[in-house]
Design an enzyme around this catalytic site. Structure first.
Site, short mmCIF file in Angstrom:
data_model
loop_
_atom_site.label_atom_id
_atom_site.label_comp_id
_atom_site.label_asym_id
_atom_site.label_seq_id
_atom_site.Cartn_x
_atom_site.Cartn_y
_atom_site.Cartn_z
N CYS A 209 3.35 -3.93 6.93
CA CYS A 209 2.70 -4.62 5.81
C CYS A 209 3.22 -6.06 5.69
CB CYS A 209 2.98 -3.84 4.52
SG CYS A 209 2.49 -4.67 3.00
N CYS B 14 4.51 -7.08 2.25
CA CYS B 14 5.79 -6.41 2.00
C CYS B 14 6.93 -7.20 2.63
CB CYS B 14 5.79 -4.99 2.57
SG CYS B 14 4.57 -3.87 1.83
#
Length: 148
Positions: free
Chosen positions: A69, A72
């Site tokens: 991600c 993230c």
């Protein structure tokens, strides 16, 4: 001396009782000796997460993330900065939803990054999306039930 707060060691999962007025003096786990509230983000497994979310009396902010991600990964340094800012009155941890998909199901996570704030055995609030450190600090301070 102030009343003790229960803190789960995020290394060995032992529950410790720490007087709240001693939080700034770097308390350590009575079992493994790990620091309990040092301003660092700890990686959790599902068992430690379950124990900490049920036992901890200090605010515990958990970042649900995955290595693939992009947002993230971009938020990780901001999350670490917020952890340092709020120590020792709040603790920060993360759990990899790719390695532990059952956690996503348990908490009804549909998108990451997702921050969930826990305290006193309850989920207090959620914040989705990548955020700067200042937003994370504001989020914890506005929702926590303690001096964060």
């Amino acid at each position: 001396m102030s009343a003790p707060a229960k803190l789960t060691c995020l290394e060995c999962a032992a529950v410790n009782r720490v007087p709240t007025d001693k939080l700034t003096s770097g308390p350590k786990c009575g079992i493994c000796g790990a620091k309990l509230s040092d301003g660092k983000v700890k990686a959790l497994d599902p068992a430690t997460l379950a124990k900490a979310t049920k036992s901890d009396q200090l605010p515990l902010l958990v970042d649900f993330w995955a290595p693939w991600c992009g947002p993230c990964r971009m938020m990780a340094p901001q999350f670490e900065q917020a952890a340092r800012s709020l120590a020792p009155h709040a603790r920060f941890a993360k759990i990899d939803t790719q390695d532990f998909p059952q956690v996503s199901q348990k908490f009804g996570i549909r998108g990451i990054p997702l921050l969930i704030l826990f305290q006193n055995g309850q989920e207090i609030a959620r914040l989705s999306g990548a955020r700067p450190a200042a937003d994370i600090v504001t989020f914890v301070r506005s929702h926590a039930k303690a001096k964060a």
